[in-house]
Design a protein around this motif. Structure first.
Motif, PDB file in Angstrom:
ATOM      1  N   HIS A 108       0.863  -1.189   0.000  1.00  0.00           N
ATOM      2  CA  HIS A 108       0.000   0.000   0.000  1.00  0.00           C
ATOM      3  C   HIS A 108       0.896   1.234   0.000  1.00  0.00           C
ATOM      4  CE1 HIS A 108      -2.905   2.999   1.313  1.00  0.00           C
ATOM      5  NE2 HIS A 108      -3.872   2.124   1.052  1.00  0.00           N
ATOM      6  N   PRO A 109       0.574   2.256  -0.797  1.00  0.00           N
ATOM      7  CA  PRO A 109       1.434   3.450  -0.861  1.00  0.00           C
ATOM      8  C   PRO A 109       1.736   4.053   0.504  1.00  0.00           C
ATOM      9  CG  PRO A 109      -0.221   3.524  -2.594  1.00  0.00           C
ATOM     10  CD  PRO A 109      -0.558   2.342  -1.738  1.00  0.00           C
ATOM     11  N   ASP A 110       0.780   3.986   1.437  1.00  0.00           N
ATOM     12  CA  ASP A 110       1.011   4.576   2.759  1.00  0.00           C
ATOM     13  C   ASP A 110       1.982   3.760   3.603  1.00  0.00           C
ATOM     14  OD1 ASP A 110      -0.789   6.512   2.048  1.00  0.00           O
ATOM     15  OD2 ASP A 110      -2.472   5.654   3.163  1.00  0.00           O
ATOM     16  N   ASP A 111       2.248   2.510   3.213  1.00  0.00           N
ATOM     17  CA  ASP A 111       3.121   1.636   4.006  1.00  0.00           C
ATOM     18  C   ASP A 111       4.513   1.482   3.406  1.00  0.00           C
ATOM     19  OD1 ASP A 111       0.880   1.239   5.553  1.00  0.00           O
ATOM     20  OD2 ASP A 111       0.306  -0.609   4.533  1.00  0.00           O
ATOM     21  N   GLN A 112       4.723   1.958   2.192  1.00  0.00           N
ATOM     22  CA  GLN A 112       5.990   1.699   1.499  1.00  0.00           C
ATOM     23  C   GLN A 112       7.187   2.341   2.192  1.00  0.00           C
ATOM     24  OE1 GLN A 112       5.757   2.586  -2.694  1.00  0.00           O
ATOM     25  NE2 GLN A 112       3.902   1.372  -2.990  1.00  0.00           N
ATOM     26  N   ALA A 113       7.051   3.588   2.592  1.00  0.00           N
ATOM     27  CA  ALA A 113       8.188   4.287   3.210  1.00  0.00           C
ATOM     28  C   ALA A 113       8.615   3.600   4.502  1.00  0.00           C
ATOM     29  CB  ALA A 113       7.829   5.749   3.475  1.00  0.00           C
ATOM     30  N   ARG A 114       7.644   3.208   5.317  1.00  0.00           N
ATOM     31  CA  ARG A 114       7.964   2.545   6.587  1.00  0.00           C
ATOM     32  C   ARG A 114       8.620   1.185   6.350  1.00  0.00           C
ATOM     33  NH1 ARG A 114       4.353  -0.601   9.338  1.00  0.00           N
ATOM     34  NH2 ARG A 114       2.716   0.254   7.997  1.00  0.00           N
ATOM     35  N   ALA A 115       8.107   0.432   5.382  1.00  0.00           N
ATOM     36  CA  ALA A 115       8.689  -0.876   5.079  1.00  0.00           C
ATOM     37  C   ALA A 115      10.112  -0.733   4.552  1.00  0.00           C
ATOM     38  CB  ALA A 115       7.818  -1.613   4.068  1.00  0.00           C
ATOM     39  N   TRP A 116      10.338   0.258   3.679  1.00  0.00           N
ATOM     40  CA  TRP A 116      11.671   0.492   3.144  1.00  0.00           C
ATOM     41  C   TRP A 116      12.646   0.883   4.253  1.00  0.00           C
ATOM     42  CZ3 TRP A 116      14.348  -0.943  -0.730  1.00  0.00           C
ATOM     43  CH2 TRP A 116      13.787  -1.159  -1.978  1.00  0.00           C
ATOM     44  N   GLU A 117      12.186   1.753   5.150  1.00  0.00           N
ATOM     45  CA  GLU A 117      13.058   2.231   6.229  1.00  0.00           C
ATOM     46  C   GLU A 117      13.507   1.061   7.110  1.00  0.00           C
ATOM     47  OE1 GLU A 117      14.258   3.273  10.133  1.00  0.00           O
ATOM     48  OE2 GLU A 117      12.214   2.540   9.744  1.00  0.00           O
ATOM     49  N   ARG A 118      12.589   0.201   7.468  1.00  0.00           N
ATOM     50  CA  ARG A 118      12.953  -0.930   8.327  1.00  0.00           C
ATOM     51  C   ARG A 118      13.806  -1.952   7.590  1.00  0.00           C
ATOM     52  NH1 ARG A 118       7.793  -2.072  12.365  1.00  0.00           N
ATOM     53  NH2 ARG A 118       7.419   0.110  12.896  1.00  0.00           N
ATOM     54  N   TRP A 119      13.509  -2.174   6.301  1.00  0.00           N
ATOM     55  CA  TRP A 119      14.295  -3.124   5.527  1.00  0.00           C
ATOM     56  C   TRP A 119      15.729  -2.629   5.356  1.00  0.00           C
ATOM     57  CZ3 TRP A 119      15.271  -7.724   4.497  1.00  0.00           C
ATOM     58  CH2 TRP A 119      15.853  -8.182   3.311  1.00  0.00           C
ATOM     59  N   ASN A 120      15.917  -1.372   5.060  1.00  0.00           N
ATOM     60  CA  ASN A 120      17.265  -0.813   4.924  1.00  0.00           C
ATOM     61  C   ASN A 120      18.019  -0.865   6.249  1.00  0.00           C
ATOM     62  OD1 ASN A 120      17.112  -0.199   2.179  1.00  0.00           O
ATOM     63  ND2 ASN A 120      16.104   1.764   2.566  1.00  0.00           N
ATOM     64  N   ARG A 121      17.307  -0.663   7.356  1.00  0.00           N
ATOM     65  CA  ARG A 121      17.957  -0.753   8.660  1.00  0.00           C
ATOM     66  C   ARG A 121      18.422  -2.182   8.926  1.00  0.00           C
ATOM     67  NH1 ARG A 121      14.254   1.075  13.394  1.00  0.00           N
ATOM     68  NH2 ARG A 121      13.321  -0.972  13.007  1.00  0.00           N
ATOM     69  N   SER A 122      17.607  -3.161   8.577  1.00  0.00           N
ATOM     70  CA  SER A 122      18.003  -4.554   8.771  1.00  0.00           C
ATOM     71  C   SER A 122      19.198  -4.912   7.890  1.00  0.00           C
ATOM     72  CB  SER A 122      16.829  -5.492   8.473  1.00  0.00           C
ATOM     73  OG  SER A 122      15.802  -5.341   9.431  1.00  0.00           O
TER      74      SER A 122
END
Length: 478
Positions: free
Chosen positions: A201-215
């Motif tokens: 969902h467009p509203d969830d993409q930024a949060r998912a990317w941020e956590r994935w890059n942190r991992s």
């Protein structure tokens, strides 16, 4: 037999004299030392020389292999394809590369990688072909083992009810199981690389990317809830999790992740949160009504106003404890201390803090707490704060209270120290209701102990309770 003897034995009289004999002899001597099978063919494909290792492996003689005799050590089923490819290379002058089996002296066929390159004269005409055959049995075994392993992995992941995916160490998505494609309806390979993010969902993409890059940067567990687009276009809540797979040196070699649909559970949780907030609101209203009734009673009976004021304060403390300790979601949590003893104490002490925020200090360890421990602890802290404001350090501007929460084995200790207030000459003889209420809360409700030290510089209180008595966590005493 020397390498040159093999050459002389099979060298036709019509062999073109385009090479210096000395250089060719040096190449043949060198080729005999190579671990690969080597040979030389004329421009028309007629093989004129083999190195010793060829005959050692095949168990043949130069006479048997001369010209096109090499066909006798080939697998009859594969030979037609070999002949077709080799004939095509001779006709075009292009290099030849193919993998096929050759029969050894023991009668067993083993896979060989064969490479043949043309040698041209100054006019560009092919005058020789140099060929090598390298045994790749171990590589083939490894490939088959990998194929079997990948097949087993595919069977396992496709049988799982979850969506499974893997990435390279840099996070490039290169595998999804059948459940992923069944859920998303996307063509295979279309979500490789970074294309997976477009499914969120467009509203969830930024949060998912941020956590994935942190991992990816830290190697820590990846866990995030997001809405994933289903094949029918509807977005469904999914829990995404991934762990790194490491080699013996600790380096990340892959990420293995899953997507678990939690849509119904998410909806139930949201409904539960709404119900919980409504119930909490009504309970807080009850506290407010009780406080209002006490105030009305105090108006009619002025002699009860001091008592009513104390009761109103205690009820307000209970209300704050309830709101703090009730179950919270990420949305309803009021602070980072939700569910923490320090957070509860800080909430009760807010009315007594000064603008600079240094009149009351709070430090120490994180201690879990829920409604079981929050109610009595709120009453105790409220009584201590009320007494300090009436008679102790908080009754003067220069006074302060330092509170420390710490673990001591299975116990939790809360140390309350007042300084800067009126000097204490003697231990008070009268024990008020508030003091009795505090003792009752700690001793009876929490099964702990409360000690007071009437130091000349200010009151010191030590509260000691079992950590297990502060919450209803599973496996702990209720």
């Amino acid at each position: 037999m020397h390498a040159s003897q093999y050459w002389q034995w099979t060298r036709p009289a019509e062999l073109p004299q385009t090479f210096e004999e000395g250089s060719l002899d040096q190449w043949r001597d060198f080729a005999d030392l190579l671990p690969s099978l080597c040979w030389i063919a004329l421009s028309d494909g007629y093989i004129a020389w083999y190195n010793k290792r060829w005959h050692d492996y095949c168990g043949t003689t130069p006479e048997e292999m001369e010209g096109w005799g090499w066909q006798s050590v080939h697998d009859a089923e594969v030979l037609p394809q070999v002949m077709e490819n080799w004939t095509a290379s001779i006709a075009t002058g292009e290099p030849f590369e193919m993998t096929f089996p050759l029969r050894g002296a023991d009668g067993k066929y083993r896979p060989f990688l064969t490479r043949i390159v043309p040698v041209r004269n100054r006019q560009g005409t092919v005058v020789r072909w140099f060929g090598t055959n390298t045994e790749i049995t171990d590589q083939k075994k490894a490939e088959r083992a990998l194929e079997v392993s990948e097949a087993k992995y595919a069977v396992l992941t496709n049988a799982m009810p979850q969506m499974v995916w893997t990435t390279r160490p840099d996070g490039f998505h290169d595998y999804y199981n059948a459940q992923w494609y069944r859920f998303t309806g996307m063509p295979k390979g279309s979500t490789d690389g970074e294309e997976w993010a477009a499914m969120f969902h467009p509203d969830d993409q930024a949060r998912a990317w941020e956590r994935w890059n942190r991992s990816l940067a830290t190697g820590e567990l990846y866990e995030v809830e997001y809405r994933l687009r289903r094949h029918d276009g509807a977005y469904r809540w999914v829990l995404g999790r991934a762990l790194p797979a490491r080699d013996e040196a600790g380096e990340i070699v892959r990420w293995i992740g899953t997507c678990t649909e939690i849509h119904e559970a998410k909806q139930h949780a949201e409904q539960g949160e709404l119900l919980n907030r409504e119930l909490s609101h009504r309970i807080k209203n009850i506290f407010a009504v009780i406080g209002g009734l006490l105030n009305l009673t105090a108006r009619d009976k002025p002699e009860l106003r001091p008592v009513m004021g104390e009761l109103t304060g205690r009820i307000a403390a209970l209300g704050r404890a309830h709101d703090f300790a009730r179950p919270h979601s990420e949305i309803s949590a009021s602070s980072a201390h939700s569910g923490d003893l320090q957070g509860l104490i800080a909430e009760i002490m807010v009315p007594y803090q000064n603008a600079a925020g240094d009149r009351i200090t709070l430090d120490g360890d994180h201690v879990d707490i829920d409604d079981k421990g929050a109610t009595p602890m709120a009453l105790v802290v409220h009584e201590l704060a009320t007494n300090a404001a009436k008679y102790g350090s908080l009754s003067v501007d220069a006074g302060r209270v330092d509170i420390v929460v710490r673990h001591e084995g299975e116990d939790v200790v809360v140390a309350w120290n007042e300084t800067g207030g009126p000097a204490i000459a003697t231990v008070p003889e009268h024990i008020g209701f508030g003091t009795q209420l505090a003792d009752l809360s700690v001793n009876r409700q929490l099964g702990g102990e409360l000690q007071r030290n009437w130091n000349p510089g200010g009151l010191g209180v030590t509260i000691r309770v079992r950590q297990a008595h502060l919450h209803r966590a599973q496996g702990r005493p209720a």
